[in-house]
Design a protein around this motif. Structure first.
Motif, PDB file in Angstrom:
ATOM      1  N   TYR A  70       0.850  -1.185   0.000  1.00 44.51           N
ATOM      2  CA  TYR A  70       0.000   0.000   0.000  1.00 44.51           C
ATOM      3  C   TYR A  70       0.887   1.236   0.000  1.00 44.51           C
ATOM      4  O   TYR A  70       1.641   1.468   0.942  1.00 44.51           O
ATOM      5  N   ASP A  71       0.815   2.016  -1.069  1.00 40.60           N
ATOM      6  CA  ASP A  71       1.585   3.248  -1.190  1.00 40.60           C
ATOM      7  C   ASP A  71       0.631   4.429  -1.055  1.00 40.60           C
ATOM      8  O   ASP A  71       0.028   4.878  -2.030  1.00 40.60           O
ATOM      9  N   ASN A 109       0.353  -3.793  -6.040  1.00 47.49           N
ATOM     10  CA  ASN A 109       0.725  -2.487  -5.494  1.00 47.49           C
ATOM     11  C   ASN A 109      -0.473  -1.530  -5.583  1.00 47.49           C
ATOM     12  O   ASN A 109      -0.903  -1.169  -6.669  1.00 47.49           O
ATOM     13  N   LYS A 111      -1.730   2.010  -5.215  1.00 48.73           N
ATOM     14  CA  LYS A 111      -1.173   3.365  -5.215  1.00 48.73           C
ATOM     15  C   LYS A 111      -2.298   4.359  -4.935  1.00 48.73           C
ATOM     16  O   LYS A 111      -3.198   4.533  -5.750  1.00 48.73           O
ATOM     17  N   ASN A 112      -2.218   4.991  -3.766  1.00 42.22           N
ATOM     18  CA  ASN A 112      -3.244   5.936  -3.333  1.00 42.22           C
ATOM     19  C   ASN A 112      -2.546   7.178  -2.769  1.00 42.22           C
ATOM     20  O   ASN A 112      -2.570   7.424  -1.562  1.00 42.22           O
ATOM     21  N   PRO A 113      -1.886   7.967  -3.627  1.00 42.68           N
ATOM     22  CA  PRO A 113      -1.039   9.063  -3.151  1.00 42.68           C
ATOM     23  C   PRO A 113      -1.772  10.170  -2.413  1.00 42.68           C
ATOM     24  O   PRO A 113      -1.156  10.928  -1.663  1.00 42.68           O
ATOM     25  N   ALA A 139      -0.470  -3.096 -10.619  1.00 42.50           N
ATOM     26  CA  ALA A 139      -0.698  -1.839  -9.894  1.00 42.50           C
ATOM     27  C   ALA A 139      -2.182  -1.513  -9.921  1.00 42.50           C
ATOM     28  O   ALA A 139      -2.836  -1.637 -10.962  1.00 42.50           O
ATOM     29  N   GLU A 141      -4.386   1.691  -9.244  1.00 45.16           N
ATOM     30  CA  GLU A 141      -4.302   3.144  -9.051  1.00 45.16           C
ATOM     31  C   GLU A 141      -5.616   3.649  -8.460  1.00 45.16           C
ATOM     32  O   GLU A 141      -6.684   3.372  -8.998  1.00 45.16           O
ATOM     33  N   ILE A 142      -5.512   4.400  -7.376  1.00 45.37           N
ATOM     34  CA  ILE A 142      -6.679   5.009  -6.741  1.00 45.37           C
ATOM     35  C   ILE A 142      -6.586   6.516  -6.965  1.00 45.37           C
ATOM     36  O   ILE A 142      -5.596   7.136  -6.585  1.00 45.37           O
TER      37      ILE A 142
END
Length: 143
Positions: A70-71, A109, A111-113, A139, A141-142
């Motif tokens: 979780y990024d 992965n 990705k929820n920046p 990946a 992407e959120i």
């Protein structure tokens, strides 16, 4: 420190870092280590294991042979603050991924920046869809 280890901080020395991480892997079960609230939540809703050691790296959430990373917004702060370059960050991530793959893990992965709220059913479905694919890296992407 530089004269003794060749680095400013002892844990920047690869040999010392490996020793420390191996000791950590033998003495902790992963639940004693820091994790983000969303990492804790993912662990719960996926019935996974949190902070599983793989060499010198930690897997955020392990489900079967899937390393779920979780990024969120706090990820890659060294890059965001300019302490490392994009190339250096990419190299670190590539080394990490290689170690996980060499140990038989597939990587999902998330990705929820912007740390957007994620519906549980949505993320569970996305992860299960990713698990059905034959790829080693997926990946999600959120936002």
């Amino acid at each position: 420190m530089i004269n003794k280890y060749g680095t400013i901080h002892a844990l920047q020395n690869d040999k010392l870092l490996d020793q420390a991480l191996n000791k950590r892997a033998k003495t902790l079960d992963g639940t004693d280590l820091f994790s983000s609230p969303y990492q804790d939540h993912l662990t719960k809703i996926l019935h996974g294991k949190k902070n599983v050691c793989c060499g010198r790296y930690l897997i955020d959430v392990l489900v079967d042979n899937f390393a779920i990373e979780y990024d969120g917004g706090g990820h890659c702060l060294d890059l965001k603050f300019g302490y490392i370059t994009q190339d250096e960050y990419d190299e670190i991530q590539n080394k990490r991924n290689s170690v996980l793959w060499e140990n038989g893990y597939k990587i999902i992965n998330i990705k929820n920046p912007h740390d957007l709220e994620i519906d549980d059913d949505f993320i569970i479905n996305k992860i299960h869809e990713a698990m059905e694919l034959s790829q080693n890296y997926i990946a999600i992407e959120i936002g």
